[in-house]
Design a protein around this motif. Structure first.
Motif, PDB file in Angstrom:
ATOM      1  N   ASN A 149      -2.554   0.669  -4.670  1.00 47.44           N
ATOM      2  CA  ASN A 149      -2.985   0.715  -3.219  1.00 47.44           C
ATOM      3  C   ASN A 149      -4.538   1.958  -3.769  1.00 47.44           C
ATOM      4  OD1 ASN A 149      -1.859   2.875  -3.587  1.00 47.44           O
ATOM      5  ND2 ASN A 149      -1.298   2.877  -1.605  1.00 47.44           N
TER       6      ASN A 149
ATOM      7  N   THR B  20      -3.119  -2.710   1.918  1.00 49.28           N
ATOM      8  CA  THR B  20      -3.789  -3.563   0.921  1.00 49.28           C
ATOM      9  C   THR B  20      -2.693  -4.554   0.038  1.00 49.28           C
ATOM     10  OG1 THR B  20      -2.525  -2.009  -0.705  1.00 49.28           O
ATOM     11  CG2 THR B  20      -4.936  -1.048   0.027  1.00 49.28           C
TER      12      THR B  20
ATOM     13  N   THR C  51      -0.449   5.165   5.285  1.00 49.83           N
ATOM     14  CA  THR C  51      -0.095   4.466   4.089  1.00 49.83           C
ATOM     15  C   THR C  51       1.198   5.360   4.001  1.00 49.83           C
ATOM     16  OG1 THR C  51      -0.095   4.267   1.731  1.00 49.83           O
ATOM     17  CG2 THR C  51      -1.111   5.861   2.038  1.00 49.83           C
TER      18      THR C  51
ATOM     19  N   HIS D 208      -6.463   8.232  -1.679  1.00 46.41           N
ATOM     20  CA  HIS D 208      -5.853   7.932  -0.231  1.00 46.41           C
ATOM     21  C   HIS D 208      -7.195   8.989   0.661  1.00 46.41           C
ATOM     22  CE1 HIS D 208      -3.283   5.284  -2.189  1.00 46.41           C
ATOM     23  NE2 HIS D 208      -2.631   5.887  -1.784  1.00 46.41           N
TER      24      HIS D 208
ATOM     25  N   ASP E 290     -11.262   6.579  -0.038  1.00 41.44           N
ATOM     26  CA  ASP E 290     -12.158   5.815  -0.155  1.00 41.44           C
ATOM     27  C   ASP E 290     -13.655   6.958   0.010  1.00 41.44           C
ATOM     28  OD1 ASP E 290     -11.293   2.867  -0.679  1.00 41.44           O
ATOM     29  OD2 ASP E 290     -11.299   3.119   1.167  1.00 41.44           O
TER      30      ASP E 290
HETATM   31  P1  IMP Z   1      -0.284   0.522   2.274  1.00 40.22           P
HETATM   32  O1  IMP Z   1      -1.281   1.243   1.138  1.00 40.22           O
HETATM   33  O2  IMP Z   1      -1.391  -0.559   0.589  1.00 40.22           O
HETATM   34  O3  IMP Z   1       0.501   0.184   2.235  1.00 40.22           O
HETATM   35  O4  IMP Z   1      -1.836   0.175   3.358  1.00 40.22           O
HETATM   36  C1  IMP Z   1      -2.157   1.379   4.435  1.00 40.22           C
HETATM   37  C2  IMP Z   1      -3.358   1.336   4.683  1.00 40.22           C
HETATM   38  O5  IMP Z   1      -3.556   2.533   3.834  1.00 40.22           O
HETATM   39  C3  IMP Z   1      -3.793   0.390   5.331  1.00 40.22           C
HETATM   40  O6  IMP Z   1      -5.000   0.324   6.572  1.00 40.22           O
HETATM   41  C4  IMP Z   1      -5.326   0.481   3.777  1.00 40.22           C
HETATM   42  O7  IMP Z   1      -5.864  -0.127   4.144  1.00 40.22           O
HETATM   43  C5  IMP Z   1      -4.746   1.866   4.036  1.00 40.22           C
HETATM   44  N1  IMP Z   1      -5.148   2.689   2.496  1.00 40.22           N
HETATM   45  C6  IMP Z   1      -4.526   2.421   1.406  1.00 40.22           C
HETATM   46  N2  IMP Z   1      -4.997   2.873   0.033  1.00 40.22           N
HETATM   47  C7  IMP Z   1      -6.539   2.789   0.607  1.00 40.22           C
HETATM   48  C8  IMP Z   1      -7.121   3.651  -0.440  1.00 40.22           C
HETATM   49  O8  IMP Z   1      -7.180   3.887  -1.173  1.00 40.22           O
HETATM   50  N3  IMP Z   1      -8.351   3.340   0.538  1.00 40.22           N
HETATM   51  C9  IMP Z   1      -8.352   3.515   1.538  1.00 40.22           C
HETATM   52  N4  IMP Z   1      -7.543   2.913   2.577  1.00 40.22           N
HETATM   53  C10 IMP Z   1      -6.268   2.843   2.144  1.00 40.22           C
END
Ligand code: IMP
Length: 433
Positions: A38, A132, A242, A227, A13
């Motif tokens: 995500n 996410t 992630t 990310h 972000d």
């Molecule tokens: P996942 O990628 O959905 O498995 O999430 C794993 C971690 O990465 C969590 O803490 C999410 O909030 C974070 N995350 C994944 N993608 C983003 C992004 O684009 N921005 C911020 N945080 C992310």
């Protein structure tokens, strides 16, 4: 030969969408190489301040002359991708299918992946990662377990069915027996995904070949990271990360080009820090300043709408990210959000158990115990949104930026002072840095 990589330097972000959109004006190709939906980029364009959110399609899509590529390292939820294509086409973008190329080796997110992601997080309760819920982790797990399904498989329905049956044989057991969720039906998956095959067919190709030909032909290729480095599966704050690699090195595997093709790396960092989801965050502010950052910076997730945790700039994190990705420059976003704060703090190191730490510790507990060592700087009260040159910034803001450069040992290439394209101070041409 000019390949530029954009990488998030914090926990995601960082405002990469705006920067990629800006740099895409100078690029022939913009390619994603990791992650999936995500990620989420909010693009704000034009007098009407039209907001477009993209999750899978590279943020360069608003530039009609730019070809967008979704590389093999990305995990694709075809339902989301088709929805994005429809929305963009409805707004008059992406009218030529050749503008979007999708790699045939990219893995597919299936409904069972989304369910497993949500079921697991529910089970973890307080200890959840805060994913996410898009099925990203379970999809990468299946890729590594060699039972995943890839885009190319969409075009061989018999093989698709055989592979999906194998995958569901294992994953449905987990879903039902570990989490007590209903199993996913094979027939439903096969018929749903057969529909995506036809929709996506005009875009599917060997993008590794395409991108390497473009680089060889001297085209300007921009690799758009998703990310942030602290969410990298190897180098991030494990296990609160992630499931993909985010550092520059991931371009090699996730886009299929040799590392030597990368000539420039720009890291993106906010002028402060945010994080969504769980995990330690040493400079987090659970006070009035944190609330002000969230409110003024509009810190709510583009993908999930969750409020982001906010805190001071952490130079330890950004310095580490700069080293891991070999950043040739830094883009600092949202500097305008800090206007009106009398004093600003930057974490220059951590203190843990009486020891000074200059890097992010590997252990989850060690990082949770790390307390920031702050340096305090003067703030400024001026509105920065009209600044277009470094000299237009108040002296305190210039000092803040210079200190970030010193502490991260990386020159600042760009400063963003607002959401719109024009609200930017470009210090150096990103491709020529
Ligand atoms: P996942 O990628 O959905 O498995 O999430 C794993 C971690 O990465 C969590 O803490 C999410 O909030 C974070 N995350 C994944 N993608 C983003 C992004 O684009 N921005 C911020 N945080 C992310």
């Amino acid at each position: 030969m000019s390949a530029l990589v954009i990488v998030g330097a914090q926990w995601g972000d960082e405002g990469k969408g705006k920067v990629v959109d800006l740099f895409a004006a100078h690029a022939d190709v913009v390619a994603r190489f990791q992650g999936g939906n995500n990620a989420g980029h909010t693009l704000v364009v034009g007098d009407a301040r039209e907001r477009t959110v993209v999750h899978l399609i590279p943020a360069g899509v608003l530039h009609r002359q730019t070809t967008c590529v979704i590389g093999n390292g990305v995990v694709i939820d075809p339902a989301v991708l088709c929805g994005e294509i429809d929305e963009l086409q409805g707004r008059g973008y992406l009218t030529d299918p050749a503008q979007l190329k999708i790699d045939e080796r990219a893995h597919l997110i299936l409904p069972v992946h989304r369910k497993l992601d949500v079921a697991r997080e529910e089970r973890l309760g307080e200890k959840k990662i805060g994913t996410t819920g898009r099925g990203i982790g379970p999809c990468y797990e299946d890729k590594m377990a060699r039972r995943g399904l890839r885009v190319v498989d969409l075009f061989d329905p018999e093989y698709f069915r055989e592979r999906a049956a194998r995958l569901l044989e294992e994953r449905n057991v987990e879903l039902a027996q570990v989490y007590g969720w209903p199993a996913v039906d094979l027939d439903e998956v096969c018929s749903e995904y057969a529909g995506y095959a036809e929709r996506l067919r005009p875009h599917v190709t060997d993008t590794a070949l395409y991108v390497s030909e473009q680089i060889a032909a001297g085209k300007r290729v921009l690799f758009e990271g998703a990310h942030g480095t602290m969410l990298d599966i190897d180098h991030g704050t494990y296990p609160f990360v992630t499931s993909s690699n985010i550092v520059t090195g991931a371009v090699g595997t996730g886009a299929g080009i040799p590392p030597k093709s990368v000539s420039r790396v720009i890291g993106i960092s906010k002028a402060y820090t945010t994080r969504v989801g769980g995990g330690p965050f040493p400079t987090e502010l659970d006070d009035e300043v944190g609330r002000k950052l969230r409110e003024v910076g509009d810190e709510f997730g583009a993908t999930t709408g969750r409020p982001r945790r906010c805190g001071w700039f952490d130079a330890v994190v950004v310095r580490q990210a700069a080293r891991l990705s070999g950043m040739s420059g830094l883009a600092i976003t949202k500097l305008d959000v800090l206007s009106g704060m009398p004093k600003l703090k930057i974490a220059i190191a951590y203190e843990s158990e009486g020891k000074r730490l200059e890097t992010v510790p590997a252990g989850a507990r060690a990082f949770a115990a790390a307390r920031p060592i702050y340096e305090e700087l003067d703030g400024w009260s001026e509105d920065l949104s009209q600044a277009r040159r470094f000299e237009d910034l108040p002296a305190a803001a210039r000092r803040y930026i210079s200190r970030i450069e010193e502490l991260t040992a990386t020159p600042v290439t760009l400063i963003s002072v607002g959401a719109e394209r024009e609200e930017t101070i470009l210090l150096r041409d990103p491709f020529l840095l």
